[in-house]
Design a protein around this motif. Structure first.
Motif, PDB file in Angstrom:
ATOM      1  N   UNK A  24       0.795  -1.213   0.000  1.00  0.00           N
ATOM      2  CA  UNK A  24       0.000   0.000   0.000  1.00  0.00           C
ATOM      3  C   UNK A  24       0.832   1.269   0.000  1.00  0.00           C
ATOM      4  N   UNK A  25       2.096   1.164   0.432  1.00  0.00           N
ATOM      5  CA  UNK A  25       2.928   2.350   0.589  1.00  0.00           C
ATOM      6  C   UNK A  25       3.835   2.614  -0.600  1.00  0.00           C
ATOM      7  N   UNK A  26       4.618   1.633  -0.994  1.00  0.00           N
ATOM      8  CA  UNK A  26       5.709   1.884  -1.935  1.00  0.00           C
ATOM      9  C   UNK A  26       5.233   2.277  -3.328  1.00  0.00           C
ATOM     10  N   UNK A  27       4.243   1.600  -3.937  1.00  0.00           N
ATOM     11  CA  UNK A  27       3.801   2.095  -5.251  1.00  0.00           C
ATOM     12  C   UNK A  27       3.290   3.529  -5.209  1.00  0.00           C
ATOM     13  N   UNK A  92       5.702 -11.036  -7.834  1.00  0.00           N
ATOM     14  CA  UNK A  92       5.328 -10.093  -8.890  1.00  0.00           C
ATOM     15  C   UNK A  92       5.763  -8.672  -8.563  1.00  0.00           C
ATOM     16  N   UNK A  93       5.796  -8.320  -7.256  1.00  0.00           N
ATOM     17  CA  UNK A  93       6.264  -6.981  -6.905  1.00  0.00           C
ATOM     18  C   UNK A  93       7.722  -6.807  -7.308  1.00  0.00           C
ATOM     19  N   UNK A  94       8.546  -7.821  -7.055  1.00  0.00           N
ATOM     20  CA  UNK A  94       9.954  -7.735  -7.451  1.00  0.00           C
ATOM     21  C   UNK A  94      10.085  -7.541  -8.953  1.00  0.00           C
ATOM     22  N   UNK A  95       9.175  -8.188  -9.716  1.00  0.00           N
ATOM     23  CA  UNK A  95       9.243  -8.063 -11.161  1.00  0.00           C
ATOM     24  C   UNK A  95       8.746  -6.736 -11.700  1.00  0.00           C
ATOM     25  N   UNK A  96       8.015  -5.982 -10.881  1.00  0.00           N
ATOM     26  CA  UNK A  96       7.397  -4.741 -11.350  1.00  0.00           C
ATOM     27  C   UNK A  96       8.447  -3.716 -11.774  1.00  0.00           C
ATOM     28  N   UNK A  97       9.565  -3.660 -11.042  1.00  0.00           N
ATOM     29  CA  UNK A  97      10.611  -2.698 -11.361  1.00  0.00           C
ATOM     30  C   UNK A  97      11.786  -3.358 -12.094  1.00  0.00           C
ATOM     31  N   UNK A  98      11.575  -4.562 -12.626  1.00  0.00           N
ATOM     32  CA  UNK A  98      12.657  -5.323 -13.257  1.00  0.00           C
ATOM     33  C   UNK A  98      12.392  -5.533 -14.730  1.00  0.00           C
ATOM     34  N   UNK A  99      12.014  -4.500 -15.443  1.00  0.00           N
ATOM     35  CA  UNK A  99      11.775  -4.617 -16.879  1.00  0.00           C
ATOM     36  C   UNK A  99      13.040  -5.114 -17.576  1.00  0.00           C
ATOM     37  N   UNK A 100      12.921  -6.078 -18.500  1.00  0.00           N
ATOM     38  CA  UNK A 100      14.111  -6.607 -19.166  1.00  0.00           C
ATOM     39  C   UNK A 100      14.755  -5.633 -20.140  1.00  0.00           C
ATOM     40  N   UNK A 101      14.059  -4.552 -20.459  1.00  0.00           N
ATOM     41  CA  UNK A 101      14.603  -3.544 -21.365  1.00  0.00           C
ATOM     42  C   UNK A 101      14.447  -2.165 -20.739  1.00  0.00           C
ATOM     43  N   UNK A 102      15.361  -1.258 -21.092  1.00  0.00           N
ATOM     44  CA  UNK A 102      15.260   0.126 -20.635  1.00  0.00           C
ATOM     45  C   UNK A 102      14.929   1.070 -21.783  1.00  0.00           C
ATOM     46  N   UNK A 179      18.694   1.133  -9.245  1.00  0.00           N
ATOM     47  CA  UNK A 179      18.338   1.263  -7.839  1.00  0.00           C
ATOM     48  C   UNK A 179      16.912   0.836  -7.568  1.00  0.00           C
ATOM     49  N   UNK A 180      16.029   1.133  -8.493  1.00  0.00           N
ATOM     50  CA  UNK A 180      14.628   0.731  -8.310  1.00  0.00           C
ATOM     51  C   UNK A 180      14.462  -0.788  -8.408  1.00  0.00           C
ATOM     52  N   UNK A 181      15.294  -1.446  -9.200  1.00  0.00           N
ATOM     53  CA  UNK A 181      15.229  -2.912  -9.253  1.00  0.00           C
ATOM     54  C   UNK A 181      15.584  -3.526  -7.901  1.00  0.00           C
ATOM     55  N   UNK A 182      16.638  -3.028  -7.282  1.00  0.00           N
ATOM     56  CA  UNK A 182      17.022  -3.553  -5.967  1.00  0.00           C
ATOM     57  C   UNK A 182      15.972  -3.212  -4.917  1.00  0.00           C
ATOM     58  N   UNK A 183      15.385  -2.047  -5.044  1.00  0.00           N
ATOM     59  CA  UNK A 183      14.311  -1.677  -4.117  1.00  0.00           C
ATOM     60  C   UNK A 183      13.144  -2.640  -4.231  1.00  0.00           C
ATOM     61  N   UNK A 184      12.809  -3.055  -5.461  1.00  0.00           N
ATOM     62  CA  UNK A 184      11.731  -4.003  -5.662  1.00  0.00           C
ATOM     63  C   UNK A 184      11.988  -5.331  -4.972  1.00  0.00           C
ATOM     64  N   UNK A 185      13.238  -5.784  -4.999  1.00  0.00           N
ATOM     65  CA  UNK A 185      13.605  -7.027  -4.318  1.00  0.00           C
ATOM     66  C   UNK A 185      13.477  -6.858  -2.806  1.00  0.00           C
ATOM     67  N   UNK A 186      13.910  -5.729  -2.294  1.00  0.00           N
ATOM     68  CA  UNK A 186      13.836  -5.456  -0.854  1.00  0.00           C
ATOM     69  C   UNK A 186      12.385  -5.472  -0.370  1.00  0.00           C
TER      70      UNK A 186
END
Length: 452
Positions: A24-27, A92-102, A179-186
């Motif tokens: 509820x907070x991070x997104x 799925x939250x971890x995958x949200x910020x882990x797009x395979x392309x930039x 940084x956002x990818x690592x945040x998603x994992x956290x």
């Protein structure tokens, strides 16, 4: 069921708030600025991408409640969803910020939105059964407040850890998209701990047996509409959630553009907002016992709205004073959460006493749908304010914002939330569900004709 729950069950149930608090907070805190300031998505489009997955949840939550009402398992009707939907939400939250392309950025934005849909779906099937459990594991009117006090305390920890630490994780791991990818994992780790903890911690809680419920969703919604206390509480809670979510969406922008502390300002604001909640929970519990849940909710919301209004002077205040006012808002937020959540199972128990049907999932489905709608509309409202103020999006580079955009940020963080949070409490004057009326309804269930 039982009037008094063991402490282990209270703590176990409260663990689920790690999952709900983090999601509820991070997104709401980081997804909008991630899209506008890292992927270069315009504020209007970014607001739409944040809104749509949660709008899907609004439609899905009542369905999830109906399904959980009818579930039969050796773990009870609710607990299987805590485990399986909770783990799915974390992955799925971890995958949200882990797009395979930039590149192109639109592809990353579409990936983020699509996986957000999956995360929101898993969240619906976790949150709805989770919120339904208090009305089914204890009969105690006061015990529900105790249970919600534990839950909101853990929720405060979840918001503090996820909301304050997530921006730091982004910065510490290189910032930007990496940084956002690592945040998603956290954050995914927090969600998994909360979901599994709630599943294990409630293993000894009483489990309701399936009983007859309404044969169709339309009939179930009609029952909910006839529960006047529930409809009043739901309306107040949803409008206030829009205000809180609007404020939440503005934290990073305020830290960058108003306070002038882009590296740690968001963390300080979150710590000041949530930290006091951990200290005032026992106080709010005493206030509720003295003046009632209804009046206590109105007092807490009024305190939050007044403090938010004072923050419109943030341009001329030193940061420590801003943080102090935010802490006062946090005190009000703690009470608002405790009493709204404690009143919900009262409304569900009232319906059970009146109809002799177990359909807690219907009410919690509507409740979480309303909460999700509020959390979705908040960033949308803030995105509209940014657009009207002429906010300039970027793909990671530094941009000097016009004064109109900076004023829009400040108003979206202060005046608009105050207007949404405060005046709606007037509706609570029509909420008349107390411990005395609960005992009366339980002893003499009214007929549908008598209820109107």
């Amino acid at each position: 069921m039982t009037d008094v729950l063991p402490r282990s069950t209270r703590i176990g149930y409260a663990m689920g708030s790690l999952a709900t608090g983090a999601f509820g907070t991070v997104p709401g805190l980081l997804l909008l600025p991630y899209l506008t300031d890292n992927l270069g998505v315009t504020a209007a489009v970014a607001g739409l991408l944040v809104l749509l997955p949660k709008a899907w949840d609004v439609l899905l939550n009542p369905v999830a409640g109906r399904i959980s009402d009818r579930t039969r398992s050796r773990w009870g009707p609710r607990r299987p969803y805590l485990l399986f939907a909770g783990v799915a939400m974390a992955l799925s939250f971890a995958g949200m910020f882990a797009a395979p392309v930039e590149e192109p950025v639109w592809a990353a934005a579409v990936w983020c939105a699509a996986v957000f849909f999956l995360t929101a779906t898993a969240f619906a099937f976790f949150q709805v059964p989770y919120v339904a459990m208090p009305a089914e594991i204890t009969d105690g009117y006061t015990e529900r407040t105790r249970l919600m006090t534990w839950r909101v305390a853990v929720l405060a920890v979840a918001i503090l850890v996820s909301g304050a630490a997530a921006p730091l994780v982004v910065t510490a791991t290189g910032g930007g998209i990496t940084g956002h990818r690592w945040m998603g994992v956290f954050v995914a780790g927090l969600i998994a701990i909360g979901a599994i903890g709630a599943f294990v911690g409630t293993r000894s809680s009483p489990m309701s047996s399936p009983t007859a419920n309404e044969p169709s969703l339309r009939a179930q919604l009609a029952i909910a509409r006839r529960n006047r206390p529930f409809m009043i509480l739901l309306t107040v809670f949803v409008v206030q959630t829009v205000g809180i979510a609007t404020m939440l969406a503005g934290v990073k922008y305020v830290a960058d553009q108003v306070i002038g502390r882009p590296d740690d300002g968001a963390t300080f604001l979150f710590a000041c907002f949530v930290g006091p909640a951990l200290l005032v929970m026992p106080l709010w519990n005493r206030v509720g016992a003295a003046v009632g849940k209804n009046r206590s909710l109105a007092m807490a919301a009024t305190l939050m709205a007044v403090a938010a209004s004072l923050l419109v002077t943030a341009w001329w205040l030193p940061p420590p004073v801003v943080y102090l006012i935010v802490a006062v808002m946090g005190v009000g937020y703690a009470g608002q959460q405790v009493f709204a959540m404690a009143m919900l199972p009262d409304c569900i128990a009232y319906d059970t006493a009146r109809t002799k049907r177990r359909q807690a999932g219907v009410f919690t489905g509507l409740w979480t749908a309303g909460e999700t709608l509020g959390l979705a509309l908040g960033p949308g409202v803030f995105a509209v304010v940014l657009t009207l103020g002429g906010y300039l999006s970027s793909a990671g580079e530094t941009v000097t914002q016009p004064d109109s955009a900076r004023w829009a940020i400040l108003l979206g963080f202060t005046v608009i939330p105050a207007i949404l949070i405060g005046p709606i409490t007037a509706l609570l004057s029509r909420y008349d569900l107390t411990e005395t009326t609960m005992e009366s309804v339980t002893a003499n269930p009214p007929t549908d004709a008598a209820l109107g």
